[in-house]
Design an enzyme around this catalytic site. Structure first.
Site, short mmCIF file in Angstrom:
data_model
loop_
_atom_site.label_atom_id
_atom_site.label_comp_id
_atom_site.label_asym_id
_atom_site.label_seq_id
_atom_site.Cartn_x
_atom_site.Cartn_y
_atom_site.Cartn_z
N LYS A 209 94.20 -105.04 8.74
CA LYS A 209 94.99 -104.74 9.92
C LYS A 209 94.94 -105.41 11.27
CE LYS A 209 96.54 -100.26 8.29
NZ LYS A 209 96.46 -98.75 8.42
N ARG A 244 91.43 -97.57 1.16
CA ARG A 244 92.71 -97.92 0.74
C ARG A 244 92.66 -99.63 1.16
NH1 ARG A 244 97.63 -99.13 3.28
NH2 ARG A 244 99.57 -98.65 1.80
N1 HH2 Z 1 98.05 -97.85 5.95
C1 HH2 Z 1 99.44 -98.37 5.87
C2 HH2 Z 1 100.27 -97.83 4.66
N2 HH2 Z 1 99.90 -96.51 4.17
N3 HH2 Z 1 98.21 -94.82 4.17
C3 HH2 Z 1 97.20 -94.35 4.29
N4 HH2 Z 1 96.71 -93.15 3.67
N5 HH2 Z 1 96.21 -94.61 5.39
C4 HH2 Z 1 96.38 -95.89 6.05
O1 HH2 Z 1 95.93 -96.53 6.61
C5 HH2 Z 1 97.94 -96.65 5.53
C6 HH2 Z 1 98.77 -95.99 4.64
C7 HH2 Z 1 99.91 -99.66 6.16
O2 HH2 Z 1 99.31 -100.79 5.62
P1 HH2 Z 1 100.32 -101.54 4.41
O3 HH2 Z 1 100.55 -100.69 3.48
O4 HH2 Z 1 99.27 -102.75 3.86
O5 HH2 Z 1 101.52 -102.22 5.26
P2 HH2 Z 1 102.84 -101.76 5.48
O6 HH2 Z 1 102.87 -100.41 5.83
O7 HH2 Z 1 103.53 -102.97 6.50
O8 HH2 Z 1 103.47 -101.76 4.06
#
Ligand code: HH2
Length: 267
Positions: A209, A244
């Protein structure tokens, strides 16, 4: 609860760190199998980016992205999670083999999702977010970020239980980066043990992040793996149990060493 790794599978063209990399069906399934080989316990399949300023995705498009991948992964030997706030998407994903619903809105966007999770006996993750992705990074403020996030999560747990979700199915997540400044993120990590005192397994999502980029000067999210691992170890020590992450192999090694060190007998 032993530490578990939730491998991230973003079937999106626009996720902040891996947008487009796993968007094609074949690529997504292949990557998922790699994550399983590397030691993922859960695969979190998402079809909508929640990065700051992301635009919402229509339900048909989210279904088209997520459901075939979930279906292809049933029988892969790990739990399949669907990262969605939409009841329709959760229903189709659970029919296709998912048994975990990861809702970054903690059943606020579509409250009926709670009853569905209850009826189908799914696990779920309730995450804190201030505002919504389009605007959440515009000057977020808290009285005390840890107390505010803790109170929010307690309220969402009560809601889920009232809707019939069994307590042992619920996990909570402080939502690193969701309506938080760099200082808010660090404060939440530093005092994560307070979140753990709610009494539910804590999921933590720091992977690649942007606050890690700010601390290290690493602009390319792929170069933030070591930074992510540092937060993983700190979060483990403060009571997190589900991690995660995009980078499963280094996370597994770090957790193996950290868990053995922290365990009383070192075994
Ligand atoms: N962060 C993201 C998405 N889903 N779910 C939980 N439970 N906790 C988190 O910290 C979280 C999440 C964001 O990260 P990412 O999926 O890598 O990116 P994007 O939302 O741009 O697909």
């Amino acid at each position: 609860m032993d530490a578990r790794i939730m491998g991230i599978l973003n079937v999106t063209p626009d996720s902040f760190s891996d947008g487009g990399e796993w968007f094609a069906f074949d690529r997504a399934v292949e990557h998922a199998r790699t994550l399983v080989q590397e030691g993922a316990d859960i695969l979190d399949v998402g079809g909508e980016s929640t990065r700051p300023r992301a635009e919402p995705v229509a339900v048909d498009e989210e279904l088209r992205r997520v459901v075939p991948v979930v279906h292809a992964l049933r029988g892969a030997g790990v739990q399949i999670s669907v990262d969605t706030a939409k009841l329709t998407v959760a229903e189709a994903a659970v029919d296709a083999g998912a048994t975990y619903v990861n809702d970054v809105t903690a059943f606020r966007q579509e409250p009926e999702l709670a009853g569905f999770v209850a009826d189908r006996g799914c696990d779920c993750c309730l995450m804190h977010m201030l505002g919504e992705p389009r605007t959440m990074q515009d000057d977020p403020r808290y009285d005390d970020v840890v107390d505010d996030v803790r109170a929010f999560l307690e309220e969402r747990v009560e809601f889920a239980v009232r809707e019939g979700v069994r307590e042992e199915r619920i996990m909570v997540d402080p939502g690193i980066g969701f309506g938080k400044t760099l200082e808010h993120n660090l404060e939440l990590l530093r005092r994560l043990d307070r979140i753990a005192t709610i009494g539910f397994p804590v999921v933590i999502g720091t992977s690649r992040k942007s606050f890690l980029g700010r601390l290290t000067g690493r602009e390319d999210p792929h170069d933030r793996v070591a930074a992510t691992v540092a937060t993983t170890v700190l979060a483990l020590e403060r009571g997190a149990s589900v991690f995660r992450v995009h980078d499963v192999a280094p996370t597994r090694d770090a957790l193996a060493v950290a868990t053995a060190t922290l365990r009383a007998d070192g075994a």
